[in-house]
Scaffold this motif. Structure first.
Motif, short mmCIF file in Angstrom:
data_model
loop_
_atom_site.label_atom_id
_atom_site.label_comp_id
_atom_site.label_asym_id
_atom_site.label_seq_id
_atom_site.Cartn_x
_atom_site.Cartn_y
_atom_site.Cartn_z
N SER A 1 -4.11 -3.71 -7.84
CA SER A 1 -4.54 -4.18 -6.53
C SER A 1 -4.46 -3.07 -5.47
O SER A 1 -5.03 -3.19 -4.39
CB SER A 1 -3.68 -5.37 -6.08
OG SER A 1 -2.34 -4.98 -5.86
N LYS A 2 -3.75 -2.00 -5.80
CA LYS A 2 -3.66 -0.84 -4.91
C LYS A 2 -4.62 0.27 -5.30
O LYS A 2 -4.57 1.38 -4.75
CB LYS A 2 -2.22 -0.31 -4.90
CG LYS A 2 -1.18 -1.32 -4.43
CD LYS A 2 0.22 -0.75 -4.52
CE LYS A 2 1.27 -1.78 -4.15
NZ LYS A 2 1.13 -2.30 -2.79
N GLY A 3 -5.48 -0.02 -6.28
CA GLY A 3 -6.50 0.94 -6.66
C GLY A 3 -6.15 1.84 -7.83
O GLY A 3 -6.91 2.76 -8.17
N TYR A 4 -5.00 1.59 -8.50
CA TYR A 4 -4.60 2.39 -9.66
C TYR A 4 -5.08 1.73 -10.95
O TYR A 4 -5.24 0.51 -11.01
CB TYR A 4 -3.08 2.55 -9.71
CG TYR A 4 -2.48 3.28 -8.53
CD1 TYR A 4 -2.71 4.64 -8.36
CD2 TYR A 4 -1.69 2.62 -7.61
CE1 TYR A 4 -2.14 5.33 -7.28
CE2 TYR A 4 -1.12 3.30 -6.53
CZ TYR A 4 -1.36 4.65 -6.37
OH TYR A 4 -0.80 5.33 -5.31
N ASP A 5 -5.28 2.55 -11.98
CA ASP A 5 -5.76 2.03 -13.26
C ASP A 5 -4.64 1.91 -14.29
O ASP A 5 -4.81 2.24 -15.47
CB ASP A 5 -6.88 2.93 -13.82
CG ASP A 5 -8.15 2.84 -13.00
OD1 ASP A 5 -8.42 1.75 -12.45
OD2 ASP A 5 -8.86 3.85 -12.91
N PHE A 6 -3.48 1.47 -13.87
CA PHE A 6 -2.37 1.29 -14.81
C PHE A 6 -1.57 0.06 -14.40
O PHE A 6 -1.72 -0.47 -13.29
CB PHE A 6 -1.48 2.53 -14.87
CG PHE A 6 -1.06 3.09 -13.54
CD1 PHE A 6 0.00 2.53 -12.83
CD2 PHE A 6 -1.72 4.18 -12.98
CE1 PHE A 6 0.40 3.04 -11.61
CE2 PHE A 6 -1.34 4.70 -11.75
CZ PHE A 6 -0.27 4.13 -11.07
N THR A 7 -0.71 -0.39 -15.33
CA THR A 7 0.08 -1.61 -15.12
C THR A 7 1.40 -1.32 -14.45
O THR A 7 1.87 -2.09 -13.61
CB THR A 7 0.35 -2.30 -16.47
OG1 THR A 7 -0.84 -2.36 -17.24
CG2 THR A 7 0.92 -3.69 -16.27
N ILE A 8 2.03 -0.20 -14.81
CA ILE A 8 3.41 0.08 -14.41
C ILE A 8 3.64 1.57 -14.56
O ILE A 8 2.87 2.26 -15.24
CB ILE A 8 4.39 -0.76 -15.27
CG1 ILE A 8 5.75 -0.93 -14.61
CG2 ILE A 8 4.49 -0.20 -16.69
CD1 ILE A 8 6.59 -2.05 -15.24
N THR A 9 4.70 2.10 -13.94
CA THR A 9 5.00 3.52 -14.06
C THR A 9 6.31 3.72 -14.85
O THR A 9 7.07 2.77 -15.08
CB THR A 9 5.16 4.19 -12.69
OG1 THR A 9 6.45 3.86 -12.13
CG2 THR A 9 4.06 3.76 -11.74
#
Length: 405
Positions: free
Chosen positions: A218-226
């Motif tokens: 939802s913040k524009g990143y293409d991943f689930t978690i860091t």
């Protein structure tokens, strides 16, 4: 915990695959060596299932992992896997605890990246978690969100760095594999089972909150978690996991922590409880102390997150409805038995030690025998009955075998 001949030894199990778990890699030369001297400790070759017999390795005293003030509680070893036509795979600093079984899975590919395993979060120097709200505002619905209910995703995409580091790689792996990796990176496998279970449930709920709220997407990143402990949880791609942790994850992976008046998985933050102490967060060392006093996992969790928490079960697993209908054992009959028999037959094409079965829907001694063999190959308690962890492990391997053809 694993049984060994002495207290200050642990076991290492190595499983090698060609691409994924559906394609076992046989006749792979595997070397275990001392990372400081380079001296070879064991050199073995994988069998038809891509496995080695458990390797007994020296480890520090058991008591070292029971207190935060003791010396380093794990020993480290290097593992190298070599097979003609594939790049050598190097796993640096595989961690071994006493009276525990470490599992190192290796996937051979022509472009295999070497793996260096950092210290677990309790021992290493990791940035503390930046506090966030326990409940999150959901994003506006789109074709990708919002999820109508919490589900267990098939895959997790992990960004190996802080969120805005575009140079950090992303890794895609199975949901359970991610949880096992994080738990093996965050806590010690030698702790009491109820402490391990409480911590794993917190890790599960933390992760499912990120999934359910689509926090990063939802913040524009293409991943689930860091993998940054300042934002999320410790994770190292390719690291070894531990049998004790793996067994619990297989048992509880569909559960998450919530409250009686909400559906959202709680954002269950936690800290070591010694270097970082925060009100309302689970204390990792504190959970161990409570388990030693006889607290159950849910009692430990209520102690930190409040007495109105509940455990809920996700209604979907890996994008499909829950299909487990109950334990299957000798005397069981019907479609679930036929499903297991059919899937075991498909798996036996790649793992021939599993005997072929008549798909007749009758759970007899031959079916029980094939189940026992499956359980022994895939690091499950060997019972000959199909319980929840075995049902989904058979499903996982069946899907992997089917996709490897």
């Amino acid at each position: 915990m694993a049984e060994t001949d002495g207290e200050d030894f642990g076991l290492l199990r190595v499983n090698v695959y060609l691409g994924n778990i559906g394609s076992p890699a046989k006749n792979v030369s595997v070397t275990v060596s001392d990372p400081e001297s380079g001296e070879t400790i064991e050199e073995l070759e994988t069998d038809d299932e891509g496995q080695l017999p458990p390797i007994k390795l020296p480890a520090p005293p058991f008591d070292y992992s029971q207190s935060s003030t003791m010396p380093r509680p794990f020993e480290q070893y290097d593992v190298k896997a070599s097979l003609s036509g594939y790049e050598d795979a190097f796993i640096r600093n595989v961690q071994i605890y006493p009276q525990s079984t470490a599992i190192q899975n290796i996937s051979l590919t022509p472009l295999y990246d070497n793996v260096f395993i950092p210290y677990p979060a309790l021992w290493g120097n990791f940035p503390p978690k930046i506090p966030e709200a326990e409940l999150k505002r959901l994003p506006f619905p789109s074709n990708l969100s919002v999820l109508p209910e919490p589900v267990i995703p098939e895959l997790i995409v992990v960004h190996a760095g802080v969120p805005n580091d575009s140079s950090a790689p992303d890794y895609t792996l199975g949901f359970k594999d991610y949880i096992k990796n994080v738990a093996s990176s965050e806590i010690y496998a030698t702790w009491p089972k109820e402490a391990l279970k409480a911590n794993i449930l917190a890790i599960l709920s933390f992760t499912l909150n990120r999934v359910y709220t689509e926090w990063y997407r939802s913040k524009g990143y293409d991943f689930t978690i860091t993998s940054s402990t300042a934002y999320d949880q410790a994770f190292t791609y390719g690291r070894n996991i531990f049998q004790e942790i793996s067994d619990i994850v297989d048992e509880v992976f569909t559960l998450y922590i919530s409250r009686t008046d909400i559906t959202q998985p709680l954002f269950t933050q936690y800290s070591d409880g010694i270097r970082v102490v925060r009100e309302g967060w689970l204390s990792q060392w504190g959970s161990k102390a409570l388990a030693e006093q006889g607290y159950s996992a849910i009692q430990i969790l209520k102690n930190y997150y409040g007495y109105n928490i509940v455990l809920r079960e996700a209604k979907k697993v890996a994008g499909i409805p829950l299909s487990f209908r109950g334990v299957l054992s000798i005397g069981s009959r019907g479609e679930p038995v036929r499903t297991i028999q059919s899937q075991l037959n498909a798996i036996s094409n790649n793992y021939p030690r599993i005997s072929k079965l008549a798909v007749d829907g009758i759970y007899g001694s031959r079916t029980a025998g094939s189940v026992r063999t499956f359980q022994s190959i895939f690091d499950l308690p060997v019972t000959g009955t199909v319980n929840f962890p075995t049902w989904y492990r058979i499903s996982d391997i069946f899907n992997a075998v089917s996709s490897s053809r």
